[in-house]
Design an enzyme around this catalytic site. Structure first.
Site, short mmCIF file in Angstrom:
data_model
loop_
_atom_site.label_atom_id
_atom_site.label_comp_id
_atom_site.label_asym_id
_atom_site.label_seq_id
_atom_site.Cartn_x
_atom_site.Cartn_y
_atom_site.Cartn_z
CG ASP A 55 58.05 -17.18 -63.99
OD1 ASP A 55 56.86 -16.76 -64.02
OD2 ASP A 55 58.30 -17.80 -63.11
NE ARG A 299 59.43 -20.89 -62.07
CZ ARG A 299 60.52 -20.11 -61.53
NH1 ARG A 299 60.07 -19.41 -60.77
NH2 ARG A 299 61.69 -19.81 -62.50
CE1 TYR A 307 53.42 -14.02 -58.39
CE2 TYR A 307 52.24 -15.71 -59.91
CZ TYR A 307 53.20 -14.65 -59.69
OH TYR A 307 54.25 -14.19 -60.57
N PRO A 384 52.05 -9.17 -60.87
CG PRO A 384 53.41 -10.15 -59.55
CD PRO A 384 52.50 -9.12 -59.41
#
Lengths: 729, 729
Positions: A55, A299, A307, A384
């Site tokens: 994202d 976000r 993470y 990621p």
């Protein structure tokens, strides 16, 4: 009925078949929709939106989105990350504290900054764009009147390739058998909705801890053959495998991913955090003294992604898969709580979670005979955390799409297609190197002091983070010399080893010093210029929409100077000739700017100039639209948006200017003198296809000169219409 | 089935009934959709999109659109006008030449500039916004589950008002009989499509040269009663007549438009111009020596609108209607050609045309007992050239909507409703005065020299244009003293004569000198500030979304200073009290910021502060969402968007700050000391309704203090969900 399907015999032809409707596949379909290429895009899954997933959007990705007219949607909906806070153990107490702040995006490298947005929204922007544009560009193409729609629940079961037809531009050397799944088959088994309906999703099925489900679904598909949907064979000119890390297309070709697995296992939580940690809305890299690391990614919709290093599995040896039964949101949160202590963190709402253990791998081949291509996770996998995966995947297809489209449309030769592997495999290798370094620094224990050689120096980490930020922005990409990048040097050394120069006698080398900050091989930077005709400020990149068109940008310099005006007029005369590259390479029935668009940016005072000071080819004439007011720009002060100072920022000399050729993907192909028509012509001759001529000439002076108020021809139809309008009253 | 209709007896109840779905009616419905008010909006016409029509958007209108989240749509699609070029006869030759350039929007008055966009697109933005928001806000309201949709082809035939119920807040004193037309009836007779299908539209049916078609349609409706659609009676709390210059609602009330007719007749052409006039993409005011004037308005999609003085009708006496049979695109173009000579102009494509002759008129009453309101063309008509009509109409409803919504919802008393007429009738009068002056200057012949007293001085024209530009931007609006504008002076003198002060003992007067550029009665200007929690820059206006909420903005000053921190803590304590105005006026079941939102902007260095330096009431706690990170901002330098320098630009002292109250429409209601809690409380007590209390307190320290990692209550449900997610795998 699917696009282009011939229902009579279950056989169909298509210019481009795309397998996989993730970000890479959607980007490819998006290009096809812009360029009007008969395409189909299939995906085995029946649903298109997942929570979680990659994202982070690089500033370069936002520039690309903007070139497709949906950059603002991502910009508005996303969370903007402005600052990275580095948290480390206090040398004295061992308690985590904020040691540094650095900007998340390096200032002034782009007109956008890195943002975060749910992948499902990004897919939605693509779907809307593909649908809207393909309905426009393909409305008159039999079988595609309804445009291009993603076909879900469709799985490829057989791939055949006729080697002998590979170089025949009109052939369909690729055959793919497609099976249409039932709805039940196409639903990922692991997806689930929580009891209270809030849709908590377990992401394991798309991480590499889950088994590849393609084979499984294929098995199911076979077993259910009798009652399943129909099967068809598609004959394609080109095929893109954008079908993920377990790519079925790659496996059919026998291509390999090469690289190493790692022993770092990380958990991911998308939560609305309940915490007293003061930087929870900043991007944070938190190294605890001995409990591992956390990266905080704030976000949209109050969510924060964490993470989290799962230290409970630190004894797992490299390459070994984790025991997924021991990983759950509770255990992941517990790790985060240890790392972030003494700050408290918990949640009531979890949107998604997953865990991953991934190696850095790159495909050995990105293409079979420049007919079948691979993009995205199918040719590179990595961690990621750096927010690169989706960006690099989309940028693969962004690099490929216009090339395939121009070959299919017959405006470019197939020679340009080799540059895909040369350019993108090089980037994939750079990415993997970056990710490897970054992951090591991030997963390591902080050094206790300078003598602690096994620990990671936090100064080294900060420095790597700062350097990595330029790479991670996507704007540092620098493509090597090739038939479409006119720079000096060895093309194999500058790329992945593929030879991508064209004929030696047509090779052109740029004069880079004429535009020091418009670097050949890199994307065109953006500064504000004003439209000459209406004084509106535009970021230069806004003029470079992704529609498949090459651009010749003439930095015309001070056109009020007689000598410069003479140079410009001479260029205008050559460009207007029936044999100019503008005319030779543009199909006669197409608009004057459909293959190569001519833009000018001059440096004389705006108020002293009108478009009529330029040769007519710079503001072409159309019988219905009159003069074109959207091709000439000026480097001058705006009323409301300051001064872009474009000549200075581009490193272009203000009096004498220069000329630049830009690829359809905004990358700089050539820089030379403002009137170096010969080099421009030679450059385009290296890969463009001469079109059948019908006495076509770039429109300009002649029609314009005939403009009269009593032009009855022009007015007659209008008067007729008006009479109809009134008569009905 | 229409919203809220009870099909059993054809009778229905509605909070707000809106007649007319033009810009004013749509703006009203838009407010209702945001605030969740049971509303219906009906329009007699069956189609909703027309070519042509008003299309200039003031910067204030764009600010308003942005507050409803669709400003960017208008900004992207519209043509931006940057410069006005004045063309006059050359004193020596008499040939037109460009004599001056002035910016179209005065620099630095707004973050937007004036743009032009087809009214049909603007209506589309409203329709999308109304639909999307009402589905969210009304989803649980019986009869409105599908949201608010415009009902086309519906005509009111009878209006009844029960005077005795006017002041009963729960009553439905209004009854309107609605007839649903057949499709044929609802299609405007004069609309027509040209032979080639390009949709040339004759605009006469909506200019005042066409006869009012309401009566005609009503007649038709009666005649076709037998076979026409059904009839129903709607009982409404409030009614808005936004039904245009020939307003049926106004006629039912017996209210009048007062003012004068003019003898100026103008034609309008929307064309793609074929011309050698160099400023055709600029806004131009062209005065010819003796052939009349043209105004050039460049539009989107290559279109240009020309307002053209029709000198062939110059002998028509004041008030006499023109002979419409002699006006057509051909004759209008011929006039333009004479005026713009020696430049040539013609066209092949005409999108729309019309002609108008209009007076300046204002309604004598804007409201019946603050139950029935009129807005837009129903209460003011004037010439379209200044691009004001649609803007002022929308701004009428923008002023009214939140007031009606808050009374219907029971958070405000009916006392605030009188301010609608006081504020907007004053504006309408100003507009008419402006238009009168402007039209005279524009339609007059240019003076030959200083002795030519009958001619118009071009210097005077330029000066009027420049002054007019501030008025035309919409940001100069300054509402007078009232129960919701805390400033000194006589409210009747500052408004239209209506008495709008509340109880004298509750009157508050602002300390304007504490924020010299935040002017009480005017809209809040916008400068960039940063979010304290994530460093993101926001234009301050972006924080002021139109959701019906009042805002208390605390310019907290330097909170690192001990004395200022003490003042802030004292304010925080009062605000947190169960009897504070925040708590008294917010219904207990509603979110803490649903009636009054508390925002802070401080001036200490961002990096030295966290949100936890503020009293908890400034970052309220929610059991699911944790702390609120979106209420505290800082005046500091951004990484990518410069420095807003908000304190300086707002004229606020950097150490000691101030406090400001903003209305839901962004207008400044009060300015005072940062800790002047008493004035704030007194101000809100003037018109807000105390809510039943349930021991509610503004959330703050208590729950936050209990935050623990082992907070099982918070985590339990999450764990449950995760188990479900995994179990399904």
């Amino acid at each position: 009925m699917a696009q282009g399907t011939d229902s009579a015999d279950g056989r169909s032809e298509v210019d481009v078949l795309i397998v996989g409707a993730g970000p890479a596949g959607l980007m490819m379909a998006n290009w096809m929709s812009r360029c009007g290429i008969r395409s189909r895009i299939v995906d085995k899954r029946g649903t298109k939106i997942f929570n979680g997933q990659a994202d982070g959007l690089q500033c370069r990705t936002l520039e690309i989105f903007d070139s497709f007219d949906f950059g603002h949607r991502a910009w508005i909906e996303s969370n903007h990350m402005l600052e990275i806070c580095l948290w480390n153990p206090d040398p004295k107490t061992g308690v985590i504290h904020r040691s540094d702040r650095i900007p998340d995006t390096i200032p002034n490298i782009s007109r956008f900054q890195q943002v975060v947005l749910h992948q499902g929204r990004i897919e939605r922007f693509f779907l809307d764009s593909i649908s809207e544009n393909s309905k426009r560009t393909l409305k008159d193409v039999p079988g595609w009147e309804g445009g291009i729609q993603v076909e879900h629940g469709v799985i490829p079961t057989l791939l055949e390739f006729d080697d002998k037809q590979a170089e025949d531009n009109d052939a369909y050397p690729i055959s793919v058998k497609l099976r249409h799944l039932t709805e039940e088959e196409s639903r990922p088994k692991q997806s689930a909705t929580s009891l209270n309906g809030s849709g908590l999703q377990d992401g394991l099925f798309r991480s590499n801890l889950a088994q590849d489900d393609t084979e499984e679904m294929l098995e199911k598909s076979k077993a259910l053959e009798a009652k399943a949907g129909k099967e068809e064979t598609v004959h394609a000119k080109y095929l893109l495998g954008a079908d993920g890390a377990h790519s079925w297309v790659r496996n059919q070709l026998g291509f390999k991913l090469q690289g190493e697995s790692t022993d770092y296992i990380w958990g991911v939580l998308d939560i609305v955090p309940i915490t007293d940690f003061p930087d929870i809305r900043m991007r944070c890299a938190i190294h605890s003294e001995s409990s591992g690391s956390v990266m905080v990614i704030p976000r949209e919709n109050k969510l924060v992604r964490l993470y989290i290093q799962l230290t409970t599995t630190e004894n797992v040896e490299g390459g070994k898969k984790a025991d997924r039964s021991k990983i759950n949101p509770e255990s992941i949160l517990a790790s985060a709580q240890r790392i972030m202590s003494p700050y408290k963190i918990t949640y009531r709402y979890c949107d998604w979670w997953t865990a991953y253990q991934i190696g850095q791998r790159v495909g050995n081949n990105f293409s079979l005979k420049e007919r079948i291509f691979l993009a995205g996770d199918a040719v590179h996998t990595h961690s990621p955390k750096a927010g690169q995966g989706m960006n690099v995947s989309m940028q693969d297809a962004f690099n490929l799409g216009w090339k395939v489209a121009s070959v299919v449309k017959g405006t470019s030769t197939r020679s340009i297609l080799k540059t895909y592997q040369s350019e993108r495999r090089k980037i994939a290798q750079d990415l993997i190197d970056f990710d490897h370094r970054f992951s090591r620094l991030f997963s390591g224990r902080p050094a206790k002091d300078v003598l602690d050689e096994e620990g990671i120096s936090m100064d080294e980490f900060k420095s790597a983070f700062q350097k990595g930020n330029l790479f991670a922005s996507g704007v540092a990409v620098d493509y090597g010399a090739s038939v479409i990048v006119a720079k000096a040097g060895d093309s194999t050394e500058q790329g992945d080893g593929t030879e991508v120069l064209g004929e030696e006698k047509l090779r052109v080398i740029s004069e880079q010093e004429l535009a020091k900050e418009i670097k050949v091989g890199m994307r065109m930077p953006s500064f504000k210029v004003l439209n000459q005709a209406d004084a509106r400020p535009w970021h230069f990149q806004e003029l470079l929409k992704s529609n498949g068109t090459w651009r010749v940008v003439v930095f015309a310099g001070n056109i009020k100077s007689a000598s410069q005006k003479t140079r410009l007029d001479a260029l205008g005369e050559k460009l207007s000739s029936p044999t100019s590259f503008l005319n030779r390479f543009t199909p006669p029935q197409k608009r004057y700017d459909s293959v190569i668009e001519l833009l000018a940016v001059h440096s004389a005072p705006r108020q002293d100039v009108t478009i009529f000071d330029f040769p007519a080819v710079f503001h072409p004439w159309d019988d219905t639209d009159g003069w074109d007011y959207w091709k000439i720009f000026v480097d001058d002060v705006s009323y409301h948006e300051g001064y872009g100072d474009a000549y200075k920022n581009y490193g272009v000399e203000r009096e004498t200017g220069c000329a630049v050729i830009l690829r359809p993907d905004q990358y700089v192909a050539w820089v030379g003198e403002v009137d170096d028509y010969e080099s421009m012509d030679k450059f385009f001759s290296g890969f463009m296809v001469e079109q059948a001529r019908k006495g076509r000439a770039m429109n300009g002076g002649k029609e314009g000169a005939q403009l009269k108020n009593n032009g009855n021809g022009a007015k007659l139809s209008v008067t007729d219409e008006a009479v109809v309008g009134t008569a009905a009253a």
